[in-house]
Design a protein around this motif. Sequence first.
Motif, PDB file in Angstrom:
ATOM      1  N   VAL A 198      12.664   5.224   1.775  1.00 50.91           N
ATOM      2  CA  VAL A 198      11.719   4.554   0.872  1.00 50.91           C
ATOM      3  C   VAL A 198      11.589   5.387  -0.413  1.00 50.91           C
ATOM      4  CG1 VAL A 198       9.359   3.693   0.584  1.00 50.91           C
ATOM      5  CG2 VAL A 198      10.459   3.561   2.835  1.00 50.91           C
ATOM      6  N   ASP A 199      11.473   6.701  -0.248  1.00 51.87           N
ATOM      7  CA  ASP A 199      11.353   7.570  -1.422  1.00 51.87           C
ATOM      8  C   ASP A 199      12.575   7.469  -2.327  1.00 51.87           C
ATOM      9  OD1 ASP A 199       8.829   8.517  -0.992  1.00 51.87           O
ATOM     10  OD2 ASP A 199       9.468  10.257   0.162  1.00 51.87           O
ATOM     11  N   ALA A 225       0.830  -1.207   0.000  1.00 61.88           N
ATOM     12  CA  ALA A 225       0.000   0.000   0.000  1.00 61.88           C
ATOM     13  C   ALA A 225       0.865   1.257   0.000  1.00 61.88           C
ATOM     14  CB  ALA A 225      -0.925  -0.013   1.216  1.00 61.88           C
ATOM     15  N   GLU A 226       1.826   1.302   0.920  1.00 64.41           N
ATOM     16  CA  GLU A 226       2.624   2.510   1.113  1.00 64.41           C
ATOM     17  C   GLU A 226       3.549   2.772  -0.078  1.00 64.41           C
ATOM     18  OE1 GLU A 226       3.524   5.874   3.071  1.00 64.41           O
ATOM     19  OE2 GLU A 226       1.978   4.420   3.645  1.00 64.41           O
ATOM     20  N   ILE A 227       4.179   1.703  -0.584  1.00 61.41           N
ATOM     21  CA  ILE A 227       5.109   1.886  -1.707  1.00 61.41           C
ATOM     22  C   ILE A 227       4.323   2.239  -2.976  1.00 61.41           C
ATOM     23  CG2 ILE A 227       6.834   0.750  -3.181  1.00 61.41           C
ATOM     24  CD1 ILE A 227       7.749  -0.780  -0.620  1.00 61.41           C
ATOM     25  N   ASN A 247      11.410  -4.937  -2.168  1.00 60.75           N
ATOM     26  CA  ASN A 247      11.555  -5.825  -1.027  1.00 60.75           C
ATOM     27  C   ASN A 247      10.593  -5.328   0.063  1.00 60.75           C
ATOM     28  OD1 ASN A 247      12.519  -7.132   1.283  1.00 60.75           O
ATOM     29  ND2 ASN A 247      14.635  -7.063   0.549  1.00 60.75           N
ATOM     30  N   TRP A 248       9.731  -6.187   0.588  1.00 65.00           N
ATOM     31  CA  TRP A 248       8.752  -5.712   1.572  1.00 65.00           C
ATOM     32  C   TRP A 248       9.426  -5.169   2.830  1.00 65.00           C
ATOM     33  CZ3 TRP A 248       8.953  -8.195   6.253  1.00 65.00           C
ATOM     34  CH2 TRP A 248       9.423  -9.500   6.282  1.00 65.00           C
ATOM     35  N   ARG A 249      10.664  -5.595   3.085  1.00 67.71           N
ATOM     36  CA  ARG A 249      11.372  -5.123   4.291  1.00 67.71           C
ATOM     37  C   ARG A 249      11.706  -3.634   4.230  1.00 67.71           C
ATOM     38  NH1 ARG A 249      12.974 -10.386   3.608  1.00 67.71           N
ATOM     39  NH2 ARG A 249      12.943 -11.627   5.510  1.00 67.71           N
ATOM     40  N   LEU A 250      11.625  -3.082   3.015  1.00 66.74           N
ATOM     41  CA  LEU A 250      11.893  -1.659   2.865  1.00 66.74           C
ATOM     42  C   LEU A 250      10.932  -0.819   3.717  1.00 66.74           C
ATOM     43  CD1 LEU A 250      13.581   0.397   1.259  1.00 66.74           C
ATOM     44  CD2 LEU A 250      11.875   0.232  -0.571  1.00 66.74           C
ATOM     45  N   ILE A 251       9.774  -1.360   4.060  1.00 66.93           N
ATOM     46  CA  ILE A 251       8.767  -0.630   4.817  1.00 66.93           C
ATOM     47  C   ILE A 251       9.249  -0.336   6.251  1.00 66.93           C
ATOM     48  CG2 ILE A 251       7.431  -2.586   5.752  1.00 66.93           C
ATOM     49  CD1 ILE A 251       6.025   0.624   4.178  1.00 66.93           C
ATOM     50  N   MET A 252      10.356  -0.980   6.667  1.00 68.45           N
ATOM     51  CA  MET A 252      10.922  -0.674   7.993  1.00 68.45           C
ATOM     52  C   MET A 252      11.741   0.617   7.952  1.00 68.45           C
ATOM     53  SD  MET A 252      12.167  -4.456   9.135  1.00 68.45           S
ATOM     54  CE  MET A 252      11.357  -5.837   8.343  1.00 68.45           C
ATOM     55  N   ALA A 253      12.165   1.019   6.770  1.00 74.76           N
ATOM     56  CA  ALA A 253      13.067   2.165   6.635  1.00 74.76           C
ATOM     57  C   ALA A 253      12.320   3.491   6.774  1.00 74.76           C
ATOM     58  CB  ALA A 253      13.754   2.105   5.275  1.00 74.76           C
ATOM     59  N   PRO A 254      13.042   4.569   7.133  1.00 76.47           N
ATOM     60  CA  PRO A 254      12.410   5.895   7.210  1.00 76.47           C
ATOM     61  C   PRO A 254      11.825   6.281   5.841  1.00 76.47           C
ATOM     62  CG  PRO A 254      14.610   5.938   8.179  1.00 76.47           C
ATOM     63  CD  PRO A 254      14.459   4.598   7.528  1.00 76.47           C
ATOM     64  N   VAL A 281       3.352  -2.370  -9.603  1.00 77.88           N
ATOM     65  CA  VAL A 281       4.192  -2.489  -8.409  1.00 77.88           C
ATOM     66  C   VAL A 281       3.926  -3.827  -7.739  1.00 77.88           C
ATOM     67  CG1 VAL A 281       4.683  -1.527  -6.122  1.00 77.88           C
ATOM     68  CG2 VAL A 281       4.155   0.005  -8.011  1.00 77.88           C
ATOM     69  N   ARG A 282       4.969  -4.546  -7.398  1.00 73.75           N
ATOM     70  CA  ARG A 282       4.839  -5.799  -6.639  1.00 73.75           C
ATOM     71  C   ARG A 282       5.802  -5.738  -5.458  1.00 73.75           C
ATOM     72  NH1 ARG A 282       1.779  -6.284 -10.334  1.00 73.75           N
ATOM     73  NH2 ARG A 282       1.650  -7.835 -12.001  1.00 73.75           N
TER      74      ARG A 282
END
Length: 264
Positions: free
Chosen positions: A216-217, A164-166, A205-212, A184-185
């Motif tokens: 992510v941007d 959702a966020e990405i 990579n879904w783990r990117l959602i942990m980053a500030p 986007v996947r």
Amino acid sequence: MPSNRQAIVAAPAPERYVIAADGGAIEYEVVRSQKRRRTVEIRVDPPNRVMVHAPLRTSKGMLAAIVTRRAKWIARQIARHAAVATRAPRHYVTGERIRYLGNDLVLRSHIGAGHFGAGGSKKPSAQLRRDALEITLPPGLSAEACSEAASRAVESWYRERALAEISRRVKLWAERMDVRPAGVRVRDQKTRWGSCGPTGLLHFNWRLIMAPPVVVDYVVVHELAHIRHPHHRPAFWRCVERYVPDWQEQRRVLHREGPEYREV
Ligand SMILES: [Zn+2]
């Protein structure tokens, strides 16, 4: 009959040296190999074993110079191994913290009652409430099964949020950059944070959602820039820099904190 005598010859004593560097001492072992032609590679095995892989004839002085030059990097690897070793293993129980968009969320897990009834779903669920992630588990599980179920619930929550966020950020940046991604996947990419396929399909990579969010941007802009520039030549980096002027800083954060995101 061929003689086996050669095989019995004792292996040469390992080469070990200590040098003073970066305000301390670095002890390292040299492993020489015939297969290595030119390059010298340094590895730091946990907890603090510095291994220098070198061609047969590289001089001791040359090796010492290379180790000295990499002293700061070696210290960082040792510090990272120490940090990982002292971290308690995750059990996904109440009170533990997880990363989400650069912040800490505290986990709160509890056993659900009503909605796990006959015919109802037995799937554990996770829900964000302010700065807590509430995990609801089915009744009757052992402690071990609970932590496994909670870990699955957290991962699927992460994946859902990541998509959702990405996606939201891809849409925003694609408009600004005037590019058209094919979609986007999110998936599990062990070594990459994102990729851009030849048709403009973006994977993250879904783990990117942990980053500030700024990190992510940067990754989003990086992959979108590949739609125009499918390479890492200067024109590509100029494009990234136009939208994320401090991209080098964001890349450093990813290098520094990335290993932590991968542990979940
Ligand atoms: Zn790239």
